[in-house]
Design a protein around this motif. Structure first.
Motif, mmCIF file in Angstrom:
data_model
loop_
_atom_site.group_PDB
_atom_site.id
_atom_site.type_symbol
_atom_site.label_atom_id
_atom_site.label_comp_id
_atom_site.label_asym_id
_atom_site.label_seq_id
_atom_site.Cartn_x
_atom_site.Cartn_y
_atom_site.Cartn_z
ATOM 1 N N ALA A 102 -23.194 17.457 20.813
ATOM 2 C CA ALA A 102 -22.903 16.379 21.758
ATOM 3 C C ALA A 102 -23.709 15.159 21.319
ATOM 4 O O ALA A 102 -24.794 15.305 20.749
ATOM 5 N N ILE A 103 -23.168 13.970 21.590
ATOM 6 C CA ILE A 103 -23.845 12.727 21.209
ATOM 7 C C ILE A 103 -23.974 11.832 22.437
ATOM 8 O O ILE A 103 -22.979 11.485 23.072
ATOM 9 N N PHE A 104 -25.242 11.465 22.738
ATOM 10 C CA PHE A 104 -25.554 10.632 23.893
ATOM 11 C C PHE A 104 -26.396 9.441 23.448
ATOM 12 O O PHE A 104 -27.258 9.570 22.582
ATOM 13 N N ALA A 105 -26.189 8.315 24.103
ATOM 14 C CA ALA A 105 -27.047 7.144 23.931
ATOM 15 C C ALA A 105 -27.598 6.777 25.302
ATOM 16 O O ALA A 105 -26.843 6.713 26.276
ATOM 17 N N GLY A 106 -28.909 6.537 25.350
ATOM 18 C CA GLY A 106 -29.534 6.187 26.621
ATOM 19 C C GLY A 106 -30.844 5.462 26.410
ATOM 20 O O GLY A 106 -31.846 5.815 26.992
ATOM 21 N N GLY A 107 -30.816 4.473 25.535
ATOM 22 C CA GLY A 107 -32.030 3.726 25.227
ATOM 23 C C GLY A 107 -32.629 4.198 23.917
ATOM 24 O O GLY A 107 -31.949 4.750 23.063
ATOM 25 N N CYS A 108 -33.909 3.996 23.786
ATOM 26 C CA CYS A 108 -34.640 4.346 22.578
ATOM 27 C C CYS A 108 -34.439 5.815 22.218
ATOM 28 O O CYS A 108 -34.666 6.698 23.047
ATOM 29 N N PHE A 109 -34.020 6.083 20.998
ATOM 30 C CA PHE A 109 -33.765 7.480 20.631
ATOM 31 C C PHE A 109 -35.029 8.316 20.554
ATOM 32 O O PHE A 109 -34.980 9.532 20.717
ATOM 33 N N TRP A 110 -36.187 7.705 20.329
ATOM 34 C CA TRP A 110 -37.436 8.479 20.349
ATOM 35 C C TRP A 110 -37.619 9.125 21.724
ATOM 36 O O TRP A 110 -38.070 10.257 21.833
ATOM 37 N N CYS A 111 -37.263 8.377 22.751
ATOM 38 C CA CYS A 111 -37.495 8.819 24.127
ATOM 39 C C CYS A 111 -36.469 9.853 24.578
ATOM 40 O O CYS A 111 -36.808 10.792 25.297
ATOM 41 N N THR A 112 -35.232 9.696 24.168
ATOM 42 C CA THR A 112 -34.218 10.675 24.570
ATOM 43 C C THR A 112 -34.363 11.964 23.764
ATOM 44 O O THR A 112 -34.156 13.051 24.289
ATOM 45 N N GLU A 113 -34.733 11.837 22.494
ATOM 46 C CA GLU A 113 -34.922 13.026 21.659
ATOM 47 C C GLU A 113 -35.990 13.940 22.266
ATOM 48 O O GLU A 113 -35.824 15.155 22.317
ATOM 49 N N ALA A 114 -37.081 13.367 22.737
ATOM 50 C CA ALA A 114 -38.183 14.153 23.297
ATOM 51 C C ALA A 114 -37.727 14.999 24.481
ATOM 52 O O ALA A 114 -38.147 16.142 24.642
ATOM 53 N N VAL A 115 -36.862 14.459 25.313
ATOM 54 C CA VAL A 115 -36.362 15.174 26.487
ATOM 55 C C VAL A 115 -35.544 16.386 26.057
ATOM 56 O O VAL A 115 -35.786 17.512 26.510
ATOM 57 N N PHE A 116 -34.577 16.189 25.204
ATOM 58 C CA PHE A 116 -33.626 17.260 24.889
ATOM 59 C C PHE A 116 -34.224 18.356 24.025
ATOM 60 O O PHE A 116 -33.759 19.495 24.073
ATOM 61 N N ARG A 117 -35.255 18.068 23.266
ATOM 62 C CA ARG A 117 -35.933 19.104 22.484
ATOM 63 C C ARG A 117 -36.578 20.161 23.377
ATOM 64 O O ARG A 117 -36.860 21.262 22.932
ATOM 65 N N SER A 118 -36.824 19.835 24.638
ATOM 66 C CA SER A 118 -37.508 20.736 25.564
ATOM 67 C C SER A 118 -36.582 21.755 26.215
ATOM 68 O O SER A 118 -37.054 22.643 26.922
ATOM 69 N N LEU A 119 -35.283 21.631 26.024
ATOM 70 C CA LEU A 119 -34.324 22.461 26.747
ATOM 71 C C LEU A 119 -33.980 23.758 26.012
ATOM 72 O O LEU A 119 -33.722 23.757 24.807
ATOM 73 N N ALA A 120 -33.946 24.843 26.765
ATOM 74 C CA ALA A 120 -33.495 26.125 26.223
ATOM 75 C C ALA A 120 -32.037 25.976 25.791
ATOM 76 O O ALA A 120 -31.243 25.299 26.458
ATOM 77 N N GLY A 121 -31.698 26.569 24.676
ATOM 78 C CA GLY A 121 -30.338 26.495 24.158
ATOM 79 C C GLY A 121 -30.096 25.340 23.217
ATOM 80 O O GLY A 121 -29.071 25.278 22.549
ATOM 81 N N VAL A 122 -31.040 24.403 23.156
ATOM 82 C CA VAL A 122 -30.932 23.276 22.226
ATOM 83 C C VAL A 122 -31.667 23.665 20.946
ATOM 84 O O VAL A 122 -32.868 23.925 20.975
ATOM 85 N N SER A 123 -30.931 23.715 19.850
ATOM 86 C CA SER A 123 -31.540 24.145 18.589
ATOM 87 C C SER A 123 -31.940 22.973 17.701
ATOM 88 O O SER A 123 -32.800 23.120 16.843
ATOM 89 N N ALA A 124 -31.336 21.804 17.906
ATOM 90 C CA ALA A 124 -31.681 20.643 17.084
ATOM 91 C C ALA A 124 -31.315 19.371 17.829
ATOM 92 O O ALA A 124 -30.348 19.337 18.596
#
Length: 175
Positions: free
Chosen positions: A4-26
């Motif tokens: 899935a591809i999402f944009a929601g501001g600075c990618f440094w900040c959104t990347e940090a959120v999604f790395r924390s989720l179970a089931g997210v491998s990359a």
């Protein structure tokens, strides 16, 4: 695995959120939605290429659904800000979804409707694409895990996003 591809501001900040989720491998930071082939960070920062800073998430839909990922996205950024997130201003910081197929487009529409039902201000998140994905330069990848934790901007923006994630989605976090 799905993407899935999402944009929601600075990618440094959104990347940090999604790395924390179970089931997210990359989670990969990159650029999408513009007119310049293979843009650089410097080009995208000008706001003239049409690209958004975005993240491409690889996930296991048996562990976390696209609907859940979309709900996290809407809970951890402000989808009512047009072409900005906080102090980051420009179309490169827009809130947008880039569905990869018709099923994702339907999920994106439903997620926007859910997000709008929770707010009085209009949700301005766009659904865009199809569009070509360009990975950001290596130094942008996994930024929060490295340089970001010493960057004052990241220290001001990312911990509140992670707090929202923990508060609203504790059951979705990696163990």
């Amino acid at each position: 695995m799905a993407q899935a591809i999402f944009a929601g501001g600075c990618f440094w900040c959104t990347e940090a959120v999604f790395r924390s989720l179970a089931g997210v491998s990359a989670v990969e930071s990159g650029y999408i939605g513009g007119t310049v082939p293979h843009p650089t960070y410097k080009q995208v920062c000008t706001g003239t290429t049409g690209h958004a800073e975005a993240i491409r998430i690889e996930f296991d839909p048996d562990v976390i659904s696209l609907a859940d990922l979309l709900d996290v996205h809407f809970a951890t950024h402000d989808p009512t800000q047009l072409n900005r997130q906080g102090n980051d201003i420009g179309t490169q910081y827009r809130t947008a979804l880039f569905p990869l197929d018709d099923e994702q487009r339907t999920e994106a529409e439903a997620a926007i409707a859910r997000a709008q039902a929770e707010r009085s201000e209009p949700v301005v998140t766009t659904i865009e694409g199809p569009a070509t994905w360009y990975p950001a330069e290596d130094y942008h990848q996994e930024y929060w895990q490295g340089e970001g934790q010493r960057n004052p901007y990241c220290l001001a923006v990312i911990p509140p996003k992670l707090a929202k994630l923990r508060k609203g989605f504790a059951e979705k976090l990696k163990g």
